[in-house]
Design an enzyme around this catalytic site. Structure first.
Site, PDB file in Angstrom:
ATOM      1  N   ARG A 160       0.834  -1.215   0.000  1.00 18.65           N
ATOM      2  CA  ARG A 160       0.000   0.000   0.000  1.00 18.65           C
ATOM      3  C   ARG A 160       0.864   1.260   0.000  1.00 18.65           C
ATOM      4  NH1 ARG A 160      -3.029  -3.686  -0.640  1.00 18.65           N
ATOM      5  NH2 ARG A 160      -5.154  -3.915   0.186  1.00 18.65           N
ATOM      6  N   SER A 229     -10.594  -0.996   3.447  1.00 14.98           N
ATOM      7  CA  SER A 229      -9.785  -1.180   4.668  1.00 14.98           C
ATOM      8  C   SER A 229      -9.406   0.190   5.211  1.00 14.98           C
ATOM      9  CB  SER A 229      -8.499  -1.934   4.359  1.00 14.98           C
ATOM     10  OG  SER A 229      -8.780  -3.207   3.862  1.00 14.98           O
ATOM     11  N   GLU A 325      -4.764   3.340   6.517  1.00 16.19           N
ATOM     12  CA  GLU A 325      -4.463   3.266   5.075  1.00 16.19           C
ATOM     13  C   GLU A 325      -5.094   4.480   4.389  1.00 16.19           C
ATOM     14  OE1 GLU A 325      -5.580  -0.449   3.071  1.00 16.19           O
ATOM     15  OE2 GLU A 325      -6.029   0.741   1.292  1.00 16.19           O
TER      16      GLU A 325
HETATM   17  N1  EPU Z   1     -10.342 -11.346   9.999  1.00 15.97           N
HETATM   18  C1  EPU Z   1     -11.061 -11.503  11.142  1.00 15.97           C
HETATM   19  N2  EPU Z   1     -12.079 -10.630  11.390  1.00 15.97           N
HETATM   20  C2  EPU Z   1     -12.383  -9.614  10.548  1.00 15.97           C
HETATM   21  C3  EPU Z   1     -11.631  -9.439   9.368  1.00 15.97           C
HETATM   22  C4  EPU Z   1     -10.602 -10.320   9.125  1.00 15.97           C
HETATM   23  O1  EPU Z   1     -10.828 -12.415  11.936  1.00 15.97           O
HETATM   24  O2  EPU Z   1     -13.343  -8.894  10.839  1.00 15.97           O
HETATM   25  C5  EPU Z   1      -9.276 -12.308   9.694  1.00 15.97           C
HETATM   26  C6  EPU Z   1      -9.667 -13.227   8.525  1.00 15.97           C
HETATM   27  O3  EPU Z   1     -10.384 -14.340   8.952  1.00 15.97           O
HETATM   28  C7  EPU Z   1      -8.310 -13.598   7.964  1.00 15.97           C
HETATM   29  C8  EPU Z   1      -7.477 -12.331   8.204  1.00 15.97           C
HETATM   30  O4  EPU Z   1      -8.124 -11.597   9.246  1.00 15.97           O
HETATM   31  O5  EPU Z   1      -7.753 -14.648   8.709  1.00 15.97           O
HETATM   32  C9  EPU Z   1      -7.339 -11.466   6.967  1.00 15.97           C
HETATM   33  O6  EPU Z   1      -8.644 -11.079   6.512  1.00 15.97           O
HETATM   34  P1  EPU Z   1      -9.019 -10.891   4.955  1.00 15.97           P
HETATM   35  O7  EPU Z   1      -8.496 -12.025   4.150  1.00 15.97           O
HETATM   36  O8  EPU Z   1     -10.454 -10.556   4.886  1.00 15.97           O
HETATM   37  O9  EPU Z   1      -8.173  -9.670   4.458  1.00 15.97           O
HETATM   38  P2  EPU Z   1      -7.653  -8.357   5.197  1.00 15.97           P
HETATM   39  O10 EPU Z   1      -6.218  -8.568   5.588  1.00 15.97           O
HETATM   40  O11 EPU Z   1      -8.584  -7.930   6.267  1.00 15.97           O
HETATM   41  C10 EPU Z   1      -6.687  -7.375   2.979  1.00 15.97           C
HETATM   42  C11 EPU Z   1      -6.707  -6.063   2.257  1.00 15.97           C
HETATM   43  C12 EPU Z   1      -8.031  -5.885   1.523  1.00 15.97           C
HETATM   44  C13 EPU Z   1      -8.190  -7.042   0.533  1.00 15.97           C
HETATM   45  C14 EPU Z   1      -8.158  -8.354   1.323  1.00 15.97           C
HETATM   46  C15 EPU Z   1      -8.227  -9.554   0.419  1.00 15.97           C
HETATM   47  C16 EPU Z   1      -5.326  -4.536   3.553  1.00 15.97           C
HETATM   48  C17 EPU Z   1      -5.287  -3.374   4.482  1.00 15.97           C
HETATM   49  N3  EPU Z   1      -6.528  -4.959   3.207  1.00 15.97           N
HETATM   50  O12 EPU Z   1      -7.698  -7.310   3.992  1.00 15.97           O
HETATM   51  O13 EPU Z   1      -7.940  -4.679   0.785  1.00 15.97           O
HETATM   52  O14 EPU Z   1      -9.412  -6.928  -0.173  1.00 15.97           O
HETATM   53  O15 EPU Z   1      -6.903  -8.432   2.067  1.00 15.97           O
HETATM   54  O16 EPU Z   1      -7.039  -9.739  -0.260  1.00 15.97           O
HETATM   55  O17 EPU Z   1      -4.271  -5.031   3.152  1.00 15.97           O
HETATM   56  C18 EPU Z   1      -8.443  -2.346   0.924  1.00 15.97           C
HETATM   57  O18 EPU Z   1      -7.223  -2.136   0.929  1.00 15.97           O
HETATM   58  O19 EPU Z   1      -9.273  -1.391   0.964  1.00 15.97           O
HETATM   59  C19 EPU Z   1      -8.934  -3.708   0.915  1.00 15.97           C
HETATM   60  C20 EPU Z   1     -10.224  -3.989   1.037  1.00 15.97           C
END
Ligand code: EPU
Length: 343
Positions: A160, A229, A325
């Site tokens: 990012r 995010s 972010e």
């Molecule tokens: N998780 C939870 N609770 C929640 C959310 C997530 O326990 O409420 C856990 C999930 O179960 C998983 C881990 O956290 O084990 C990661 O969650 P997820 O795969 O949903 O992705 P994220 O890390 O929360 C990132 C990006 C998103 C992108 C997703 C999918 C960042 C800041 N965010 O989110 O990007 O869509 O991966 O690849 O890196 C954005 O930047 O606006 C965005 C939506």
């Protein structure tokens, strides 16, 4: 060039905060960009589709909203070379490439925002980042009043992050992004949620699955105002990770190439008891705790206060500082994101 004064920005930012700018410029060409004088560009904020911007105060800075459009395609033996102007919608661009048989960007479907903003944040999802597909970026430099070409290496892409968000912030505008899409396509389906696709896995199947996953977890800004995010996933040393893991053995983690470990901010916010929590018309999304929703269309100050509260709760529980972010924009400056929630 279209110029407006005393212009309301509520519909131009996906968090839907009300803010007014004294002046907004909508340049449609490089010539129009060059007509904006230095005293204006010096204090301007460059706005794409406003999906990663928080106007923190009722008054916003002078805005330049680049409005250049157009897509051009050529090909070499191994690649499609696709150039898109900055104001093209990112998702429409992904659809265009996929429908035309030019693959690679399908994991990045449905990410809100414009083509020009994509390299600034190095947007990413489901195991891919936009920087993976960029050959070069054309940038209009306000000081030199001319176009400059940046190779992929010049862009300094990180998680990012890019040179456009750091050193070059406010110093110019991305006018075009040039993509390199290999003709031999390789599926990236290892990411949790994509790994259960039935073979043979096609780009169309990945795109459909990504759209389904995003629609299930991420709220549509037009219905529930949000900026995706809100915080970045924190990256910590192996030593800190091991300490945390002893206390929280189920904590999700992603080993980085350099020995550091990326943690899941959404998981930490949920563990802090905040998933679905609402206060004063602002809340944490009930399906994805990394998303803050402006339920009652509150002003920027209220979102800043709420994000600070989330940071405090995560700090109290995990001793980890969440960094937004989303970019925090006040009338006269952009807040340093590391401390943004502390202002
Ligand atoms: N998780 C939870 N609770 C929640 C959310 C997530 O326990 O409420 C856990 C999930 O179960 C998983 C881990 O956290 O084990 C990661 O969650 P997820 O795969 O949903 O992705 P994220 O890390 O929360 C990132 C990006 C998103 C992108 C997703 C999918 C960042 C800041 N965010 O989110 O990007 O869509 O991966 O690849 O890196 C954005 O930047 O606006 C965005 C939506």
């Amino acid at each position: 060039m279209k110029i407006r004064t005393n212009f309301p920005l509520q519909t131009l930012n996906s968090l839907n905060v009300s803010a007014v700018t004294d002046e907004i410029y909508f340049p449609c060409s490089v010539k129009e960009l060059s007509e904006i004088t230095r005293d204006k560009t010096n204090k301007a904020y460059i706005l794409g589709e406003g999906t990663n911007t928080l106007f923190c105060q009722a008054n916003a800075p002078l805005i330049i909203k680049p409005s250049l459009k157009g897509i051009e395609v050529s090909e070499s033996e191994e690649y499609f070379h696709v150039s898109a102007a900055c104001a093209e919608s990112w998702h429409d661009f992904v659809l265009f490439c996929t429908n035309e048989g030019m693959y690679g960007l399908e994991s990045l479907a449905l990410i809100p925002g414009s083509v020009g903003a994509a390299p600034v944040q190095n947007i990413g999802a489901y195991g891919k980042e936009v920087g993976d597909f960029i050959e070069r970026v054309t940038w209009f430099d306000f000081t030199q009043q001319k176009l400059v070409e940046f190779t992929k290496a010049d862009c300094q892409f990180g998680y990012r992050n890019s040179v456009f968000k750091q050193l070059l912030n406010g110093k110019g505008v991305i006018t075009h992004v040039h993509f390199l899409l290999p003709k031999v396509w390789q599926a990236v389906d290892s990411y949790q949620g994509l790994s259960d696709l039935t073979p043979p896995v096609t780009p169309q199947a990945i795109m459909a699955k990504v759209i389904q996953l995003r629609q299930a977890k991420l709220p549509t800004p037009k219905v529930l105002p949000n900026a995706g995010s809100f915080f970045k996933n924190p990256i910590v040393s192996q030593a800190i990770f091991q300490l945390l893991q002893q206390q929280y053995p189920t904590m999700p983690s992603y080993q980085q190439g350099n020995g550091e470990v990326k943690l899941a901010a959404g998981w930490m916010i949920e563990q802090a008891g905040l998933k679905g929590f609402r206060q004063n018309g602002v809340g944490v999304h009930e399906h994805q705790a990394l998303v803050i929703i402006n339920y009652d269309r509150k002003g920027g100050e209220d979102i800043v206060a709420f994000s600070r509260f989330v940071q405090e709760q995560v700090m109290n529980k995990f001793n980890i500082a969440l960094v937004p972010e989303v970019r925090f924009i006040t009338q006269h400056t952009e807040l340093d994101n590391v401390n943004a929630g502390e202002q």
